[in-house]
Every structure is written in C-alpha cells, then in structure tokens.
Design an enzyme around this catalytic site. Structure first.
Site, PDB file in Angstrom:
ATOM      1  N   ARG A   1      94.160  -9.208  29.453  1.00  7.79           N
ATOM      2  CA  ARG A   1      94.754 -10.015  28.379  1.00  7.79           C
ATOM      3  C   ARG A   1      93.861 -11.208  28.026  1.00  7.79           C
ATOM      4  O   ARG A   1      93.550 -11.437  26.850  1.00  7.79           O
ATOM      5  CB  ARG A   1      96.148 -10.467  28.797  1.00  7.79           C
ATOM      6  CG  ARG A   1      96.910 -11.217  27.747  1.00  7.79           C
ATOM      7  CD  ARG A   1      98.318 -11.483  28.184  1.00  7.79           C
ATOM      8  NE  ARG A   1      98.359 -12.162  29.483  1.00  7.79           N
ATOM      9  CZ  ARG A   1      99.283 -12.995  29.859  1.00  7.79           C
ATOM     10  NH1 ARG A   1     100.288 -13.278  29.056  1.00  7.79           N
ATOM     11  NH2 ARG A   1      99.262 -13.560  31.038  1.00  7.79           N
TER      12      ARG A   1
ATOM     13  N   ASN B   1     101.079  -8.848  27.850  1.00 16.60           N
ATOM     14  CA  ASN B   1     101.425  -7.753  28.747  1.00 16.60           C
ATOM     15  C   ASN B   1     102.806  -7.241  28.370  1.00 16.60           C
ATOM     16  O   ASN B   1     103.651  -8.008  27.894  1.00 16.60           O
ATOM     17  CB  ASN B   1     101.446  -8.222  30.201  1.00 16.60           C
ATOM     18  CG  ASN B   1     100.061  -8.486  30.746  1.00 16.60           C
ATOM     19  OD1 ASN B   1      99.082  -7.930  30.283  1.00 16.60           O
ATOM     20  ND2 ASN B   1      99.986  -9.354  31.739  1.00 16.60           N
TER      21      ASN B   1
END
Length: 105
Positions: free
Chosen positions: A31, A49
């Site tokens: 991420r 996420n």
C-alpha cells in the site's frame, strides 16, 4: 494563432481506473509503495487494504503514467507476490486531487 508546420500538439489522455490486486499483498509494504509510485508519476487517487486480503486502488491521471503504475503493480514491492491485478474503468468524480493511503475497508 497558427502553429508552425510540422509541430503537433500532444494531448495527454486522462484515465480513471480501479485496481484490485490479489496475492500476498498485505503486510509487505504494498500500500505505501503503491502510493509512493503513484505520487512519483503525478497520479491522483487512493489505495487501501481490503479485509479479504486484497489491495484496492483508485487512480486518476495521464494514461501513460497509469500504464507505468500498472506495470509496477503487477510486480509490487520486493516482498510481495502478485497473483492477479483486476482493472476497471470508473468515474473521475470520486477521486481526490492528490494520492492518499486510506484505512482498511
């Protein structure tokens, strides 16, 4: 005003896409790395996420820069294992002006 002969105007095509990245993509810095890569390319949007173990991103910007980010997302950071990247067209209205990391959803 007339343009000199032989000079073309290059117009960057903008795209807005939703990515869903599957594989070992959580707990490996995916991420944060995707957000850094997007910012380097001048792209806007967000990444987060998902509770199902995937990473989701909404990306808006120049189509060539998006293609470069997509190529990176298919590899990911060193510790990741990307099995599949799904790409969908979306409306640009839902994308922020900069690139941000969002909490898990």
């Amino acid at each position: 005003m007339r343009r000199p002969a032989g000079r073309a105007t290059i117009v960057a095509m903008k795209v807005t896409k939703r990515l869903r990245i599957r594989g070992r993509v959580q707990g490996v810095g995916f991420r944060a790395s995707l957000a850094d890569e997007a910012r380097l390319r001048g792209l806007a949007g967000w990444v987060r996420n998902r509770r199902d173990g995937t990473v989701e991103a909404m990306v808006h910007g120049d189509s060539q820069q998006f293609d470069a980010l997509l190529a990176w997302a298919r590899r990911g950071p060193r510790a990741a294992r990307v099995d599949r990247v799904e790409v969908d067209d979306v409306e640009a209205a839902a994308v922020p002006a900069h690139f941000e990391q969002r909490p898990t959803a």
